[in-house]
Design a protein around this motif. Structure first.
Motif, PDB file in Angstrom:
ATOM      1  N   GLY A 199       0.787  -1.274   0.096  1.00 58.57           N
ATOM      2  CA  GLY A 199       0.090   0.054   0.099  1.00 58.57           C
ATOM      3  C   GLY A 199       0.825   1.165   0.124  1.00 58.57           C
ATOM      4  O   GLY A 199       1.915   1.329  -0.452  1.00 58.57           O
ATOM      5  N   PHE A 200       0.382   2.295   0.667  1.00 62.94           N
ATOM      6  CA  PHE A 200       1.204   3.577   0.650  1.00 62.94           C
ATOM      7  C   PHE A 200       0.962   4.286   2.228  1.00 62.94           C
ATOM      8  O   PHE A 200       0.227   3.576   3.168  1.00 62.94           O
ATOM      9  CB  PHE A 200       0.412   4.604  -0.158  1.00 62.94           C
ATOM     10  CG  PHE A 200       0.113   3.600  -1.601  1.00 62.94           C
ATOM     11  CD1 PHE A 200       1.087   3.616  -2.564  1.00 62.94           C
ATOM     12  CD2 PHE A 200      -1.084   2.996  -1.846  1.00 62.94           C
ATOM     13  CE1 PHE A 200       0.824   3.099  -3.842  1.00 62.94           C
ATOM     14  CE2 PHE A 200      -1.344   2.418  -2.906  1.00 62.94           C
ATOM     15  CZ  PHE A 200      -0.448   2.656  -3.844  1.00 62.94           C
ATOM     16  N   SER A 201       1.597   5.337   2.279  1.00 58.59           N
ATOM     17  CA  SER A 201       1.532   6.119   3.481  1.00 58.59           C
ATOM     18  C   SER A 201       1.697   7.452   3.019  1.00 58.59           C
ATOM     19  O   SER A 201       2.105   7.960   2.170  1.00 58.59           O
ATOM     20  CB  SER A 201       2.682   5.784   4.506  1.00 58.59           C
ATOM     21  OG  SER A 201       3.947   6.242   3.998  1.00 58.59           O
ATOM     22  N   VAL A 202       1.116   8.490   3.920  1.00 64.69           N
ATOM     23  CA  VAL A 202       0.822   9.766   3.539  1.00 64.69           C
ATOM     24  C   VAL A 202       2.232  10.209   3.944  1.00 64.69           C
ATOM     25  O   VAL A 202       2.793  10.267   4.772  1.00 64.69           O
ATOM     26  CB  VAL A 202      -0.092  10.518   4.365  1.00 64.69           C
ATOM     27  CG1 VAL A 202       0.031  12.047   4.513  1.00 64.69           C
ATOM     28  CG2 VAL A 202      -1.572  10.074   4.576  1.00 64.69           C
ATOM     29  N   LYS A 203       2.912  11.124   2.844  1.00 62.58           N
ATOM     30  CA  LYS A 203       4.065  11.600   2.910  1.00 62.58           C
ATOM     31  C   LYS A 203       3.983  13.216   3.314  1.00 62.58           C
ATOM     32  O   LYS A 203       4.997  13.641   4.112  1.00 62.58           O
ATOM     33  CB  LYS A 203       4.785  11.415   1.522  1.00 62.58           C
ATOM     34  CG  LYS A 203       6.223  12.202   1.741  1.00 62.58           C
ATOM     35  CD  LYS A 203       7.059  11.673   0.203  1.00 62.58           C
ATOM     36  CE  LYS A 203       8.437  12.431   0.088  1.00 62.58           C
ATOM     37  NZ  LYS A 203       9.192  11.432   1.170  1.00 62.58           N
ATOM     38  N   SER A 204       3.305  13.881   2.584  1.00 62.85           N
ATOM     39  CA  SER A 204       2.822  15.186   3.075  1.00 62.85           C
ATOM     40  C   SER A 204       1.589  15.798   2.722  1.00 62.85           C
ATOM     41  O   SER A 204       0.926  15.152   1.871  1.00 62.85           O
ATOM     42  CB  SER A 204       3.931  15.925   2.142  1.00 62.85           C
ATOM     43  OG  SER A 204       3.429  15.907   0.900  1.00 62.85           O
ATOM     44  N   ILE A 205       1.184  16.967   3.371  1.00 60.65           N
ATOM     45  CA  ILE A 205      -0.204  17.433   3.257  1.00 60.65           C
ATOM     46  C   ILE A 205       0.062  18.865   2.580  1.00 60.65           C
ATOM     47  O   ILE A 205       0.898  19.662   3.258  1.00 60.65           O
ATOM     48  CB  ILE A 205      -0.977  17.592   4.407  1.00 60.65           C
ATOM     49  CG1 ILE A 205      -1.115  16.274   5.091  1.00 60.65           C
ATOM     50  CG2 ILE A 205      -2.480  18.047   4.107  1.00 60.65           C
ATOM     51  CD1 ILE A 205      -1.621  16.486   6.677  1.00 60.65           C
ATOM     52  N   GLN A 206      -0.490  19.144   1.336  1.00 63.27           N
ATOM     53  CA  GLN A 206      -0.075  20.411   0.800  1.00 63.27           C
ATOM     54  C   GLN A 206      -0.999  21.386   1.280  1.00 63.27           C
ATOM     55  O   GLN A 206      -2.065  21.022   1.626  1.00 63.27           O
ATOM     56  CB  GLN A 206      -0.404  20.369  -0.681  1.00 63.27           C
ATOM     57  CG  GLN A 206       0.667  19.055  -1.321  1.00 63.27           C
ATOM     58  CD  GLN A 206       2.185  19.435  -1.043  1.00 63.27           C
ATOM     59  OE1 GLN A 206       2.772  20.385  -1.567  1.00 63.27           O
ATOM     60  NE2 GLN A 206       2.923  18.607  -0.154  1.00 63.27           N
ATOM     61  N   GLU A 207      -0.820  22.613   1.006  1.00 65.82           N
ATOM     62  CA  GLU A 207      -1.501  23.775   1.414  1.00 65.82           C
ATOM     63  C   GLU A 207      -2.814  23.804   0.758  1.00 65.82           C
ATOM     64  O   GLU A 207      -3.990  24.221   1.438  1.00 65.82           O
ATOM     65  CB  GLU A 207      -0.856  25.118   1.146  1.00 65.82           C
ATOM     66  CG  GLU A 207       0.400  25.227   1.973  1.00 65.82           C
ATOM     67  CD  GLU A 207       0.251  25.310   3.532  1.00 65.82           C
ATOM     68  OE1 GLU A 207      -0.956  25.949   3.897  1.00 65.82           O
ATOM     69  OE2 GLU A 207       1.106  24.777   4.450  1.00 65.82           O
ATOM     70  N   ASP A 208      -2.968  23.294  -0.241  1.00 65.67           N
ATOM     71  CA  ASP A 208      -4.218  23.102  -1.244  1.00 65.67           C
ATOM     72  C   ASP A 208      -4.986  22.166  -0.656  1.00 65.67           C
ATOM     73  O   ASP A 208      -6.157  21.721  -1.443  1.00 65.67           O
ATOM     74  CB  ASP A 208      -4.108  23.297  -2.591  1.00 65.67           C
ATOM     75  CG  ASP A 208      -3.228  22.120  -3.071  1.00 65.67           C
ATOM     76  OD1 ASP A 208      -2.897  21.244  -2.410  1.00 65.67           O
ATOM     77  OD2 ASP A 208      -2.794  22.227  -4.279  1.00 65.67           O
ATOM     78  N   GLY A 209      -4.594  21.185   0.234  1.00 67.28           N
ATOM     79  CA  GLY A 209      -5.466  19.949   0.822  1.00 67.28           C
ATOM     80  C   GLY A 209      -5.168  18.685   0.071  1.00 67.28           C
ATOM     81  O   GLY A 209      -5.343  17.780   0.881  1.00 67.28           O
ATOM     82  N   TYR A 210      -4.299  18.632  -1.012  1.00 68.25           N
ATOM     83  CA  TYR A 210      -3.933  17.320  -1.792  1.00 68.25           C
ATOM     84  C   TYR A 210      -2.945  16.642  -0.917  1.00 68.25           C
ATOM     85  O   TYR A 210      -1.905  17.456  -0.027  1.00 68.25           O
ATOM     86  CB  TYR A 210      -3.546  17.847  -3.141  1.00 68.25           C
ATOM     87  CG  TYR A 210      -4.635  18.259  -4.059  1.00 68.25           C
ATOM     88  CD1 TYR A 210      -5.303  17.448  -4.577  1.00 68.25           C
ATOM     89  CD2 TYR A 210      -4.777  19.533  -4.367  1.00 68.25           C
ATOM     90  CE1 TYR A 210      -6.606  17.811  -5.462  1.00 68.25           C
ATOM     91  CE2 TYR A 210      -5.644  19.796  -5.219  1.00 68.25           C
ATOM     92  CZ  TYR A 210      -6.640  18.963  -5.713  1.00 68.25           C
ATOM     93  OH  TYR A 210      -7.527  19.507  -6.485  1.00 68.25           O
ATOM     94  N   LEU A 211      -2.411  15.409  -1.003  1.00 68.73           N
ATOM     95  CA  LEU A 211      -1.759  14.730  -0.251  1.00 68.73           C
ATOM     96  C   LEU A 211      -0.842  13.824  -1.273  1.00 68.73           C
ATOM     97  O   LEU A 211      -1.329  13.463  -2.600  1.00 68.73           O
ATOM     98  CB  LEU A 211      -2.398  13.375   0.338  1.00 68.73           C
ATOM     99  CG  LEU A 211      -3.760  13.817   1.278  1.00 68.73           C
ATOM    100  CD1 LEU A 211      -4.387  12.500   1.744  1.00 68.73           C
ATOM    101  CD2 LEU A 211      -3.614  14.854   2.377  1.00 68.73           C
TER     102      LEU A 211
END
Length: 361
Positions: A71-83
């Motif tokens: 699977g995957f894991s969250v690397k970063s949360i962008q200022e516009d809300g995209y991951l």
């Protein structure tokens, strides 16, 4: 038997359990093995170790199945809300666009974005987008909104996939068949061992972090110190139009368990112990179940068996694998008859536990 395995498979594939975040699967396995085993423990790493004592002295046999999925894991949360996200385990970049996903055990919904076909250039339409250019849309318009929804750095991510029965209802397609099918077999095996006579002790071990380097099995084997082991896993089948089946991978779904006599990937690998192979051959003949023996030396395939061969004094080990199509995708396809056949062979080996010498020569 087959319907019980199917029910457990349905429940297990509905859980989020990528490597390092297997808690939901561990809880499920702990609960259902407790109902059949003499004792069950969960070690510090998350390995589930279920114990069934025989009616007379004999060898310690370890039956292993890993709980984690790719699977995957969250690397970063962008200022516009995209991951943006990292891979966990081996997942093809071809699968990273236009997919539904669940994030964390809360199953926060999201989609892997894909540029509208109307706007793609001819070159873009032919390219496979690399991981670092892919993103996940959870419907948030800002970083603060994404965090308020509950997104955290490191949250596990899995493909969202329904549990689909084909027209032949023995054929199941969904995510994480690798290796939740073997976890389902292990539960059924322990329930069938209740009240049965056999020598020695059986350890049913549900290992963690197999997909990222066979990490969990080593600590579990160190604790148990088994005399020998059978690893239950899945194996790619070669019976699709895009594979030269007979030359490259003569493994078919629905034609019985597969047994890799040798395999290896990224420096890991194993060869089946000769006495364990004899056990598998004898039991398959006794219960009239064909085994698909296959050599995968130098191919991109290995199992927890590879780690067992180097732990402590070394563990005689063999692998029984359920063939499945479309590896490490949200549409892995398996035949439940193969799972039932694996169970029958393993149950026969347990019934004859201690009757064969484990000497290499």
């Amino acid at each position: 038997m087959k319907e019980r395995i199917k029910d457990h498979l349905r429940n297990l594939t509905n859980l989020v359990g990528v490597s390092g975040s297997e808690q939901e699967v561990v809880r499920y396995m702990n609960e259902h093995l407790l109902a059949a085993a003499d004792e069950v423990n969960v070690d510090h790493n998350g390995n589930v170790i279920a114990v069934k004592h025989g009616t007379s002295p004999g060898p310690k046999l370890m039956i292993g199945a890993h709980s984690d999925e790719v699977g995957f894991s969250v690397k970063s949360i962008q200022e516009d809300g995209y991951l943006y996200f990292d891979k966990i385990g081996v997942v093809s970049d071809q699968l990273l666009q236009g997919r539904k996903v669940w994030i964390s055990s809360r199953k926060i919904p999201g989609v892997m974005g894909i540029k509208a076909g109307h706007l793609q250039t001819a070159e873009e339409s032919r390219q496979v987008k690399p991981l670092r250019d892919c993103y996940i849309d959870i419907g948030a318009s800002s970083k603060e909104e994404a965090e308020a929804i509950g997104i955290k750095i490191g949250d596990p991510i899995v493909f969202q996939s329904d549990f689909m029965e084909l027209s032949n209802t023995d054929l199941i397609s969904t995510k994480s068949v690798d290796n939740r099918i073997s976890c389902a077999i292990l539960i059924e095996l322990f329930h069938q061992l209740k009240g049965k006579d056999f020598a020695g002790t059986v350890y049913g071990v549900v290992t963690v972090q197999e997909e990222v380097g066979l990490r969990g099995v080593a600590s579990a084997a160190f604790t148990i110190d088994p005399d020998y082991a059978i690893i239950l896993d899945t194996i790619p089948s070669g019976d699709t139009p895009d594979i030269d089946t007979e030359k490259v991978l003569p493994v078919f779904i629905g034609k019985g368990p597969a047994c890799p006599v040798g395999d290896g990937v990224f420096g890991w690998g194993s060869y089946i112990h000769p006495k364990v192979r004899e056990m598998i051959e004898e039991q398959s003949e006794k219960v009239q179940i064909p085994i698909q023996y296959v050599s995968l030396i130098g191919e991109n395939y290995s199992t927890d068996a590879a780690a067992l061969t180097t732990i402590g004094k070394g563990v005689p080990v063999g692998v029984l694998a359920i063939p499945r199509r479309y590896s490490h995708s949200p549409v892995e396809l398996v035949n439940l008859r193969d799972a039932v056949d694996v169970l029958k062979v393993v149950k026969g080996i347990i019934g004859d536990n201690g009757k064969k010498s484990l000497s290499f020569i």
